[in-house]
Write an enzyme that holds these catalytic residues in place. Structure first.
Site, PDB file in Angstrom:
ATOM      1  N   LYS A 129       0.857  -1.185   0.000  1.00  0.00           N
ATOM      2  CA  LYS A 129       0.000   0.000   0.000  1.00  0.00           C
ATOM      3  C   LYS A 129       0.892   1.234   0.000  1.00  0.00           C
ATOM      4  O   LYS A 129       2.065   1.164   0.398  1.00  0.00           O
ATOM      5  CB  LYS A 129      -0.904   0.015   1.232  1.00  0.00           C
ATOM      6  CG  LYS A 129      -2.203   0.782   1.037  1.00  0.00           C
ATOM      7  CD  LYS A 129      -3.220   0.015   0.200  1.00  0.00           C
ATOM      8  CE  LYS A 129      -4.524   0.803   0.096  1.00  0.00           C
ATOM      9  NZ  LYS A 129      -5.564   0.040  -0.629  1.00  0.00           N
ATOM     10  N   ASP A 169      -6.860   4.599  -4.771  1.00  0.00           N
ATOM     11  CA  ASP A 169      -7.559   4.467  -3.500  1.00  0.00           C
ATOM     12  C   ASP A 169      -8.211   5.833  -3.266  1.00  0.00           C
ATOM     13  O   ASP A 169      -8.426   6.574  -4.222  1.00  0.00           O
ATOM     14  CB  ASP A 169      -6.578   4.088  -2.369  1.00  0.00           C
ATOM     15  CG  ASP A 169      -7.279   3.562  -1.113  1.00  0.00           C
ATOM     16  OD1 ASP A 169      -8.090   4.302  -0.545  1.00  0.00           O
ATOM     17  OD2 ASP A 169      -7.021   2.430  -0.697  1.00  0.00           O
TER      18      ASP A 169
END
Length: 448
Positions: A129, A169
């Site tokens: 991430k 995201d």
């Protein structure tokens, strides 16, 4: 001889000291370790070779400076992150988040969750991430472009289609992915389309990727309801948020016969007793980039609320699709009192531990984000497959693949929960099913 409970507790206390000031990461690890006590009690070999310690420690943590110039010529400096958490199953895979709240602890929590989410898809992708504390809201396209170019100038050193494949995201949509990919292509002198997912359809993107996380959440919710003799057809549904995930969760829920009675954004929430006009909502949020008040101004029957909570509405199903820890124990109590029987997390860890305990105690069927939120990364992996073969699949074929993956995730979570005597405990089932696949790969590959 120490018990499994004592071993896990001792390790968790060390993790807290080693990763001070990272509450979201602590929360994510605590939830998984709680489930793993059950596994370690039954399958002791998973305690060997420091497996749990290695699983909770990222393989690599990258922090870098991101300088950029605004439209007035002022220089700003943000901080960029990429946490490459675990590559036992494949190249790191996980989104980039641009939001003022982003810090190392949040990126680590998201990356840790991504390990198990990616494992559950059954596809060969590891967990990672990244992101930045940059806020794209209120910035011009030119400012966002300059920031993305600066961000990618450093990130491009650490990614590749066989190494690490970022996606979008919160705060990173098609515009940002375009600027990031353009800078990557310029810096590397390679049109390596598999290095980012969520791309435009004319330059390597996949149909259904935009809709995937929201659609996937609803597909899994429908499977969970079928397990208990219910259906989305005729159900009342609350969806928090009004970003990409929420919009397409609303769309798919209503396609399956549900009525979405409310949605929200950071300014407030909207009651929609007659359902949501998805085209209007998409125009307001994706094209005009305005607040939900603009939707209310143009929609009959919708009302805006700046006080109270979207969780005050009466419904059968709740889909938290905004951000982490948005739904607390008090909200959960209200949802139960108002008739909610099913909750599925469209966002990453949107329910606090107290909320999850309320749902468990009250018999609400609850699907955690690492299962219900996996549609986006699953379709990203399908985009990687298309890029690798220089192919492009139809919307219908890709959507069917997504539905199959989400059905399999639910089935594996439910079956694993039953195997460990936790029937219908989908949190435990998802944690254990995701863990075992990664753990088996790590043990097979040695201490690395």
């Amino acid at each position: 001889m120490t018990t499994v409970e004592e071993q896990v507790s001792e390790y968790y206390n060390k993790l807290l000291k080693r990763n001070a000031g990272e509450p979201e990461f602590h929360q994510a690890v605590a939830e998984v370790l709680d489930s793993l006590k059950i596994v370690l009690g039954k399958d002791e070999h998973y305690a060997d070779y420091g497996l749990i310690q290695r699983l909770c420690e990222p393989e690599r943590q990258i922090i870098f400076r991101v300088p950029w110039v605004d439209d007035k010529g002022n220089v700003h400096v943000n901080r960029g992150f990429r946490v490459q958490f675990n590559s036992a199953l494949g190249p790191y895979k996980g989104g980039l988040r641009f939001h003022p709240s982003v810090n190392l602890g949040i990126v680590k929590f998201l990356g840790f969750e991504q390990i198990f989410k990616n494992s559950l898809t059954g596809l060969p992708i590891g967990g990672g991430k990244g992101g930045s504390d940059f806020d794209p809201k209120g910035k011009s396209d030119a400012e966002v472009m300059r920031f993305c170019q600066s961000f990618m100038s450093e990130l491009q050193r650490h990614i590749g289609d066989q190494t690490d494949v970022p996606a979008g995201d919160i705060g990173v949509g098609g515009r940002e992915i375009g600027y990031l990919f353009g800078q990557y292509r310029r810096s590397s002198n390679r049109h390596e389309s598999g290095v980012l997912t969520g791309k435009g359809l004319t330059w390597g993107g996949s149909l259904v990727r935009t809709e995937a996380t929201g659609y996937g959440c609803v597909y899994l919710t429908d499977e969970m309801m079928k397990e208990h003799g219910d259906s989305l057809d005729g159900a009342k549904v609350i969806v928090s948020g009004s970003g990409n995930v929420a919009i397409y969760a609303i769309e798919k829920a209503q396609q399956l016969g549900a009525t979405v009675v409310g949605f929200s954004d950071s300014s407030g929430w909207v009651s929609t007793p007659g359902g949501v006009d998805v085209e209007l909502l998409r125009d307001v949020k994706e094209v005009r980039r305005e607040r939900v008040t603009a939707y209310v101004a143009e929609s009959e029957g919708a009302t805006y609320h700046s006080d109270g909570s979207i969780w005050d509405l009466e419904a059968d199903v709740a889909l938290p699709c905004a951000t982490q820890n948005e739904l607390d124990g008090n909200h959960a109590e209200t949802l139960v009192a108002n008739g909610v029987k099913y909750v599925a997390e469209g966002a990453n860890m949107p329910s606090t531990p107290e909320a999850v305990e309320v749902f468990r105690a009250k018999g609400v069927h609850f699907a955690p984000g690492k299962a219900a939120n996996a549609g986006g990364v699953a379709t990203s992996a399908l985009e990687m497959q298309q890029n690798a073969s220089r192919d492009s699949w139809t919307f219908e074929y890709t959507d069917e693949r997504l539905k199959e993956i989400m059905t399999t995730i639910f089935r594996n979570s439910a079956d694993t929960a039953a195997e460990y005597d936790r029937e219908h405990d989908y949190v435990t089932g998802a944690n254990i099913a995701g863990f075992k696949k990664v753990a088996d790969a790590m043990l097979a590959q040695g201490v690395i």
